[in-house]
Design an enzyme around this catalytic site. Sequence first.
Site, PDB file in Angstrom:
ATOM      1  N   ASP A  75      15.202  41.379  -8.499  1.00 33.32           N
ATOM      2  CA  ASP A  75      16.059  40.323  -7.950  1.00 33.32           C
ATOM      3  C   ASP A  75      16.909  40.774  -6.765  1.00 33.32           C
ATOM      4  O   ASP A  75      17.575  39.950  -6.145  1.00 33.32           O
ATOM      5  CB  ASP A  75      17.006  39.795  -9.048  1.00 33.32           C
ATOM      6  CG  ASP A  75      16.294  38.862 -10.009  1.00 33.32           C
ATOM      7  OD1 ASP A  75      15.338  38.205  -9.572  1.00 33.32           O
ATOM      8  OD2 ASP A  75      16.685  38.804 -11.177  1.00 33.32           O
ATOM      9  N   HIS A 110      18.169  47.548 -15.372  1.00 25.15           N
ATOM     10  CA  HIS A 110      17.027  46.920 -16.039  1.00 25.15           C
ATOM     11  C   HIS A 110      16.866  47.548 -17.416  1.00 25.15           C
ATOM     12  O   HIS A 110      17.100  48.744 -17.585  1.00 25.15           O
ATOM     13  CB  HIS A 110      15.746  47.137 -15.213  1.00 25.15           C
ATOM     14  CG  HIS A 110      14.640  46.220 -15.597  1.00 25.15           C
ATOM     15  ND1 HIS A 110      13.807  46.486 -16.655  1.00 25.15           N
ATOM     16  CD2 HIS A 110      14.244  45.030 -15.090  1.00 25.15           C
ATOM     17  CE1 HIS A 110      12.943  45.498 -16.773  1.00 25.15           C
ATOM     18  NE2 HIS A 110      13.182  44.600 -15.844  1.00 25.15           N
TER      19      HIS A 110
HETATM   20  N1  ACO Z   1      26.108  47.221 -12.394  1.00 29.78           N
HETATM   21  C1  ACO Z   1      26.943  48.138 -12.933  1.00 29.78           C
HETATM   22  N2  ACO Z   1      26.730  48.745 -14.117  1.00 29.78           N
HETATM   23  C2  ACO Z   1      25.622  48.413 -14.793  1.00 29.78           C
HETATM   24  C3  ACO Z   1      24.704  47.477 -14.298  1.00 29.78           C
HETATM   25  C4  ACO Z   1      24.973  46.878 -13.051  1.00 29.78           C
HETATM   26  N3  ACO Z   1      24.156  45.978 -12.531  1.00 29.78           N
HETATM   27  N4  ACO Z   1      23.690  47.348 -15.172  1.00 29.78           N
HETATM   28  C5  ACO Z   1      23.957  48.176 -16.187  1.00 29.78           C
HETATM   29  N5  ACO Z   1      25.145  48.812 -15.961  1.00 29.78           N
HETATM   30  C6  ACO Z   1      25.772  49.789 -16.837  1.00 29.78           C
HETATM   31  C7  ACO Z   1      26.483  49.097 -17.991  1.00 29.78           C
HETATM   32  O1  ACO Z   1      27.822  48.781 -17.682  1.00 29.78           O
HETATM   33  C8  ACO Z   1      26.366  50.115 -19.080  1.00 29.78           C
HETATM   34  O2  ACO Z   1      27.346  51.108 -18.869  1.00 29.78           O
HETATM   35  P1  ACO Z   1      28.078  51.828 -20.102  1.00 29.78           P
HETATM   36  O3  ACO Z   1      26.965  52.512 -20.866  1.00 29.78           O
HETATM   37  O4  ACO Z   1      29.035  52.738 -19.445  1.00 29.78           O
HETATM   38  O5  ACO Z   1      28.688  50.731 -20.906  1.00 29.78           O
HETATM   39  C9  ACO Z   1      25.013  50.770 -18.825  1.00 29.78           C
HETATM   40  O6  ACO Z   1      24.733  50.550 -17.443  1.00 29.78           O
HETATM   41  C10 ACO Z   1      23.876  50.163 -19.636  1.00 29.78           C
HETATM   42  O7  ACO Z   1      23.928  48.759 -19.469  1.00 29.78           O
HETATM   43  P2  ACO Z   1      23.396  47.754 -20.542  1.00 29.78           P
HETATM   44  O8  ACO Z   1      24.021  46.413 -20.323  1.00 29.78           O
HETATM   45  O9  ACO Z   1      23.501  48.359 -21.905  1.00 29.78           O
HETATM   46  O10 ACO Z   1      21.882  47.703 -20.189  1.00 29.78           O
HETATM   47  P3  ACO Z   1      20.912  46.572 -20.634  1.00 29.78           P
HETATM   48  O11 ACO Z   1      19.582  47.179 -20.673  1.00 29.78           O
HETATM   49  O12 ACO Z   1      21.390  45.896 -21.869  1.00 29.78           O
HETATM   50  O13 ACO Z   1      21.069  45.501 -19.454  1.00 29.78           O
HETATM   51  C11 ACO Z   1      20.726  44.244 -17.529  1.00 29.78           C
HETATM   52  C12 ACO Z   1      20.132  45.264 -18.479  1.00 29.78           C
HETATM   53  C13 ACO Z   1      21.210  43.007 -18.304  1.00 29.78           C
HETATM   54  C14 ACO Z   1      19.647  43.795 -16.547  1.00 29.78           C
HETATM   55  C15 ACO Z   1      21.898  44.862 -16.767  1.00 29.78           C
HETATM   56  O14 ACO Z   1      21.465  45.989 -16.062  1.00 29.78           O
HETATM   57  C16 ACO Z   1      22.598  43.881 -15.832  1.00 29.78           C
HETATM   58  O15 ACO Z   1      23.484  43.120 -16.278  1.00 29.78           O
HETATM   59  N6  ACO Z   1      22.226  43.877 -14.519  1.00 29.78           N
HETATM   60  C17 ACO Z   1      22.746  42.921 -13.586  1.00 29.78           C
HETATM   61  C18 ACO Z   1      22.012  41.593 -13.718  1.00 29.78           C
HETATM   62  C19 ACO Z   1      20.618  41.656 -13.172  1.00 29.78           C
HETATM   63  O16 ACO Z   1      20.356  42.177 -12.099  1.00 29.78           O
HETATM   64  N7  ACO Z   1      19.668  41.072 -13.921  1.00 29.78           N
HETATM   65  C20 ACO Z   1      18.262  40.997 -13.525  1.00 29.78           C
HETATM   66  C21 ACO Z   1      17.453  41.943 -14.341  1.00 29.78           C
HETATM   67  S1  ACO Z   1      15.799  41.959 -13.806  1.00 29.78           S
HETATM   68  C22 ACO Z   1      15.128  40.597 -14.493  1.00 29.78           C
HETATM   69  O17 ACO Z   1      15.499  40.152 -15.536  1.00 29.78           O
HETATM   70  C23 ACO Z   1      14.116  39.940 -13.761  1.00 29.78           C
END
Ligand code: ACO
Length: 378
Positions: free
Chosen positions: A315, A262
Site C-alpha cells: 500500500d 506486515h
Molecule cells: N509504523 C510504526 N510501527 C509499526 C508499524 C507501522 N506501520 N507496523 C508495526 N509497527 C510496530 C508495532 O507498533 C509493534 O511494535 P511493538 O512490538 O513495540 O509494540 C510491532 O511493530 C509489531 O506490530 P504488530 O501490530 O504486532 O504487527 P502486526 O503483524 O499485528 O500488524 C499491520 C501488521 C497491521 C499491517 C501493522 O504493521 C500496521 O498497522 N501497519 C500500518 C497499516 C498498513 O500499512 N496496513 C497495510 C498492510 S498490507 C495489506 O494488508 C495489504
Amino acid sequence: MTEEKVELRRGLRDVYIDRTTSSFIDGKIGKLLYRGYNIDDLSEKSTFEETIYLLLYDKLPTQAELDEFDGELKANRHLPEEVLQVIELTKTAHPMDVLRTAVSVLATFEPEVNDNSQEATLRKGVKLTAQAPTIVATHARIREGKDPIAPDDTLGHAANFLYMLFGEKPLPEDARLIDKDFILHAEHGINASSFGARVAASTQADLHCAVTTGVAVLKGPSHGGAAEEVMKMALDIGEEARAEQYVKDLLAGGGRVMGFGHRVYRAVDPRSIHLKDDARELGERKGQPKWFSILASVTKAMEPYSRRGICQNVDFFSGAIYYLLDIPDDLFISIFAMGRIPGWTVQVMEQFKNNILLRPRLQYVGPMDVEYVPIDQR
Ligand code: ACO
C-alpha cells in the site's frame, strides 16, 4: 477461577490453517509466487486477464484460451438495472460500502447463487471480477452527478475501468499501470480478507457471501485502507524537507506510518518494489515528482524500523499512483478489491474442495456461576 491451560495464539499469528497451491509467500526474503510463478515476472510480462486465468485455472492460457476468457470477462461487465438503482440510492456512502452492498445485491440476481460446485464458483468469480469495475466507476460518476459510462468491449479490463471512470479512453501507459497494480493485488494467501472469505465458505455459504465478507474485511485501515492513508500522509507532509520530522513526531506520539509493516513480510514487500518504480516514473511523466520524493524521504526516516523488519508494504506507493492518475482517494481500496476478487475466488474454491468448518476457540476469562438477580432487585 483457575485458568484453563491452553495454547493461545492471539491474532492467529503464524498459525497454518490449511494447505494451498494458489500463492507462496516467503516473508523473510520478500518473495511472492502465484501458482509457482514469480510476481516479478507476472507484473512485468503478463496482463491481469492472463494472471487471473493462471490463478483460476491453475495454468497459463494458450492464446485461444485467453481470448475466450477475455470474451467471458467482457460479456459480464454490465450490471442489472436494479443494481444501478441501488448504487443511486447509496451514492453518498463510502465506495467500499457501495461495492459491498452491490455485490450482495448481485447475489439476488445470480441464477447459480447457491451452486457451490468448482465450475459454478469459478464462473461466478469471473462474473464478479468483470462487474466490480462497473460498480465502482458507476458509483464514482453518479455521486458527482455525471451519467454512468457503459463498458467498452474494445478495451481490456484495466483500460475499461479508467474509461468508465473518466469517460475518456486512457493512455495505454496509464492503463498498463492499473493493469500491473491489479496483477500485484490479485492473490495473497490467507490475509485477513481472504480468511474472512474462507470462513464464510467453510460454512458452505456461497461465493457472493464470501466476496461480500472479503470486501467488508478489506475496508479496514490495517488491511486495504492503508493506501488512502499513505497519500493523506504525503499530502499532509506537503514538502520533502518536512518528511523526517513528520515521521519522528508521528512515531513519538505512538502513531503508525501507514504502508509500513506486515504480518508476514519481514523484508520489503516484493509488490511494493514494482509499484515504487511505477510511482517514480509516473510522477516524472506527470511533472509531479514531489509525491514520490516525499514517500522516499518517509522510507528513509523509517530505516531504523526497516532494520527491525517493519518495511514498506504493497500500500505504500500504490496511493501515489492512483493520486497521479486523478483517481479520488476514497476509491483506492476499491481498486485493491477489484484486483483481489480472483484471489478470494480461488481461496473459496480451495476451501470448498476440501472443506472443514473454520471454527477456532476463545479462552473464557470472565466470572463464573454468577447468581442471577431479578430486575426489580438490582
Ligand atoms: N509504523 C510504526 N510501527 C509499526 C508499524 C507501522 N506501520 N507496523 C508495526 N509497527 C510496530 C508495532 O507498533 C509493534 O511494535 P511493538 O512490538 O513495540 O509494540 C510491532 O511493530 C509489531 O506490530 P504488530 O501490530 O504486532 O504487527 P502486526 O503483524 O499485528 O500488524 C499491520 C501488521 C497491521 C499491517 C501493522 O504493521 C500496521 O498497522 N501497519 C500500518 C497499516 C498498513 O500499512 N496496513 C497495510 C498492510 S498490507 C495489506 O494488508 C495489504
